[in-house]
Design a protein around this motif. Structure first.
Motif, PDB file in Angstrom:
ATOM      1  N   ARG A   1      -3.992  -7.745  -7.858  1.00  0.00           N
ATOM      2  CA  ARG A   1      -5.181  -6.896  -7.828  1.00  0.00           C
ATOM      3  C   ARG A   1      -4.768  -5.469  -7.495  1.00  0.00           C
ATOM      4  O   ARG A   1      -4.047  -5.223  -6.524  1.00  0.00           O
ATOM      5  CB  ARG A   1      -6.180  -7.431  -6.803  1.00  0.00           C
ATOM      6  CG  ARG A   1      -6.621  -8.863  -7.099  1.00  0.00           C
ATOM      7  CD  ARG A   1      -7.510  -9.436  -6.027  1.00  0.00           C
ATOM      8  NE  ARG A   1      -6.841  -9.545  -4.738  1.00  0.00           N
ATOM      9  CZ  ARG A   1      -6.008 -10.512  -4.403  1.00  0.00           C
ATOM     10  NH1 ARG A   1      -5.698 -11.473  -5.289  1.00  0.00           N
ATOM     11  NH2 ARG A   1      -5.456 -10.551  -3.201  1.00  0.00           N
TER      12      ARG A   1
ATOM     13  N   SER B   1      -5.794  -1.437  -6.778  1.00  0.00           N
ATOM     14  CA  SER B   1      -6.755  -0.398  -6.417  1.00  0.00           C
ATOM     15  C   SER B   1      -5.986   0.912  -6.365  1.00  0.00           C
ATOM     16  O   SER B   1      -4.902   0.967  -5.768  1.00  0.00           O
ATOM     17  CB  SER B   1      -7.407  -0.679  -5.059  1.00  0.00           C
ATOM     18  OG  SER B   1      -8.094  -1.904  -5.061  1.00  0.00           O
TER      19      SER B   1
ATOM     20  N   GLU C   1       0.850  -1.193   0.000  1.00  0.00           N
ATOM     21  CA  GLU C   1       0.000   0.000   0.000  1.00  0.00           C
ATOM     22  C   GLU C   1       0.885   1.241   0.000  1.00  0.00           C
ATOM     23  O   GLU C   1       1.801   1.370   0.809  1.00  0.00           O
ATOM     24  CB  GLU C   1      -0.918   0.006   1.225  1.00  0.00           C
ATOM     25  CG  GLU C   1      -1.893   1.175   1.228  1.00  0.00           C
ATOM     26  CD  GLU C   1      -2.835   1.138   2.410  1.00  0.00           C
ATOM     27  OE1 GLU C   1      -3.997   1.554   2.272  1.00  0.00           O
ATOM     28  OE2 GLU C   1      -2.400   0.687   3.494  1.00  0.00           O
TER      29      GLU C   1
ATOM     30  N   ALA D   1      -9.821  -0.228 -10.120  1.00  0.00           N
ATOM     31  CA  ALA D   1      -9.889  -1.439  -9.299  1.00  0.00           C
ATOM     32  C   ALA D   1      -9.921  -2.661 -10.208  1.00  0.00           C
ATOM     33  O   ALA D   1     -10.643  -2.683 -11.204  1.00  0.00           O
ATOM     34  CB  ALA D   1     -11.117  -1.419  -8.392  1.00  0.00           C
TER      35      ALA D   1
ATOM     36  N   ASP E   1      -6.236   5.510  -6.684  1.00  0.00           N
ATOM     37  CA  ASP E   1      -6.811   6.814  -6.984  1.00  0.00           C
ATOM     38  C   ASP E   1      -5.725   7.608  -7.690  1.00  0.00           C
ATOM     39  O   ASP E   1      -4.710   7.970  -7.076  1.00  0.00           O
ATOM     40  CB  ASP E   1      -7.258   7.533  -5.712  1.00  0.00           C
ATOM     41  CG  ASP E   1      -8.442   6.848  -5.052  1.00  0.00           C
ATOM     42  OD1 ASP E   1      -9.312   6.362  -5.791  1.00  0.00           O
ATOM     43  OD2 ASP E   1      -8.491   6.805  -3.809  1.00  0.00           O
TER      44      ASP E   1
END
Length: 456
Positions: free
Chosen positions: A242, A244, A207, A279, A246
């Motif tokens: 995967r 994700s 992350e 996503a 912004d």
């Protein structure tokens, strides 16, 4: 008095040899240091530090290692380092089925608290900041042998690695840090010109918050999450990692994605992203609240999903658009890049439409799709629910309505003027000599040879 005596070279040499001998015995390996300089209470500078693994292979070498260290805790078996600087170092990490060549270090400095056999005198390490300058890192994962084009996460070779890692917090399975000005080059050709981020990395996710990334040709920010079941999933990046994110004020060149997904080599695009929420995987992903710009004047605003990359012929697109603005010229440029074709030529009449702006839904493939929305052109506005197929000659069917449209200019026919219509159609081709067209419906208004007719 003991710490003050460390300013003397003979004392430093003695402490160096004793420390090296102690740690080598404790770690059951070989350690060598050419020289050590200590500033009492504050720092240690080590030249030509070398550490071998348990198999006798060098796993770490540093031409210069500097540590801002609190030596007052050394006698209590605790090493507290506020900053560790590593210059011109070589790190070799090997991963095996149940361990790495660094595992013995982690077990020693970070022992399990429930381990009944834990040594009472084992040292603990507290680390605040890491500063890397011009280092190299080799990673070999012996659990996997398959070769992969692009970045092979089971066989990495990184050079020119520099970075500052601040606010470090780590345990046996995860690490958190503030990454500042990270740069590197990977043997595949991937360049990271800069990475700034707050990172949280463990065995199943990476992350990055407040991140700014600049690669060979792309730049992106400001949030990214990568999730995976195991690290080796990166060797099948398209399907198993995967994503994700912004994205804001980003620019993506597909050639940089190709380093992680080599199968995308046949799909080329360059896109400026004002904002978008992403996503999914590279093969199957959704984008929400997107504002994208590509080509010379193509703008996309809305939501969309893509399923089936990198096989573009089998890739299914679904769009729910507030705005899609483009031109026939731009479409002829973009489609060959996406479809790996030499060229894609639209009928000449479609260039007469000028600037195209669409609002509504699109679903299908790049060359065969359903349309349900409103098209605004230089010749008038049209509402349609139809299907277009460009696989061979252009085929079209559906319904089309317009309150006012310059059909004459579109068809390059001076007899026809503006028309209002509600028509069902089914056709093939666009040139009059090859046109096959069936039309049913009503002309609410038409201008023919300068005369106006109503309710035809």
């Amino acid at each position: 008095a003991l710490l003050c005596s460390l300013r003397f070279p003979w004392v430093q040499n003695y402490v160096t040899q004793q420390t090296v001998s102690y740690l080598a015995k404790e770690l059951n390996t070989e350690i060598s240091i050419e020289s050590l300089y200590v500033t009492p209470f504050s720092s240690i500078a080590i030249r030509k530090f070398s550490l071998l693994d348990r198999q006798g292979k060098r796993m770490l070498y540093a031409d210069r290692l500097e540590a801002d260290i609190n030596l007052s805790k050394l006698l209590s078996n605790s090493i507290s380092i506020s900053a560790l600087k590593l210059s011109d170092a070589q790190v070799k990490l090997e991963i095996f089925n149940d361990s790495t060549n660094f595992s013995f270090l982690n077990r020693y400095f970070n022992p399990e608290t429930k381990d009944k056999n834990k040594k009472k005198n084992a040292m603990t390490l507290n680390l605040g900041k890491l500063v890397f300058s011009n280092n190299s890192i080799d990673l070999k994962d012996h659990r996997y042998s398959a070769k992969t084009k692009g970045v092979n996460f089971a066989d990495l070779s990184i050079s020119r690695f520099s970075a500052t890692l601040d606010d470090i917090d780590y345990d046996s399975s995860s690490v958190k840090a503030h990454i500042i000005k990270l740069t590197l080059k990977e043997k595949s050709g991937l360049l990271i010109h800069n990475l700034d981020a707050h990172a949280n990395i463990n065995t199943q996710r990476m992350e990055f918050t407040d991140f700014a990334l600049k690669t060979n040709r792309s730049h992106a920010g400001d949030y990214l999450l990568l999730e995976y079941n195991k690290f080796h999933d990166f060797t099948d990046f398209n399907n198993k990692v995967r994503i994700s994110g912004d994205l804001r004020d980003a620019y993506i060149d597909s050639r940089d994605i190709e380093y992680f997904a080599p199968a995308l080599k046949s799909v080329n695009f360059k896109t400026a992203i004002s904002h978008a929420a992403v996503a999914g995987t590279v093969a199957n992903f959704k984008v929400r609240n997107a504002l994208l710009k590509t080509g010379q004047n193509t703008i996309l605003k809305g939501d969309f999903s893509v399923h089936g990359l990198p096989a573009i012929a089998q890739t299914e697109f679904t769009f729910d658009l507030e705005q899609l603005s483009s031109s026939a010229k731009d479409i002829e440029t973009i489609v060959p890049q996406l479809a790996h074709k030499k060229s894609f030529i639209l009928p000449a009449q479609l260039h007469q439409l000028g600037r195209l702006s669409y609002k509504g839904k699109l679903h299908g493939y790049y060359n065969n799709f359903n349309i349900d929305g409103i098209v605004s052109t230089d010749l008038g506005d049209v509402q349609t629910k139809s299907q277009l197929n460009f696989v061979n000659d252009i085929q079209y069917s559906g319904n089309i309505t317009s309150p006012k449209f310059d059909a004459g200019k579109l068809l390059e026919n001076k007899v026809l003027g503006h028309s209002a219509f509600d028509l069902d159609f089914n056709g093939l081709g666009t040139s009059f000599d090859k046109l096959q067209l069936q039309v049913n419906g009503a002309l609410k208004h038409a201008t023919i040879n300068g005369y106006s007719y109503a309710s035809i």
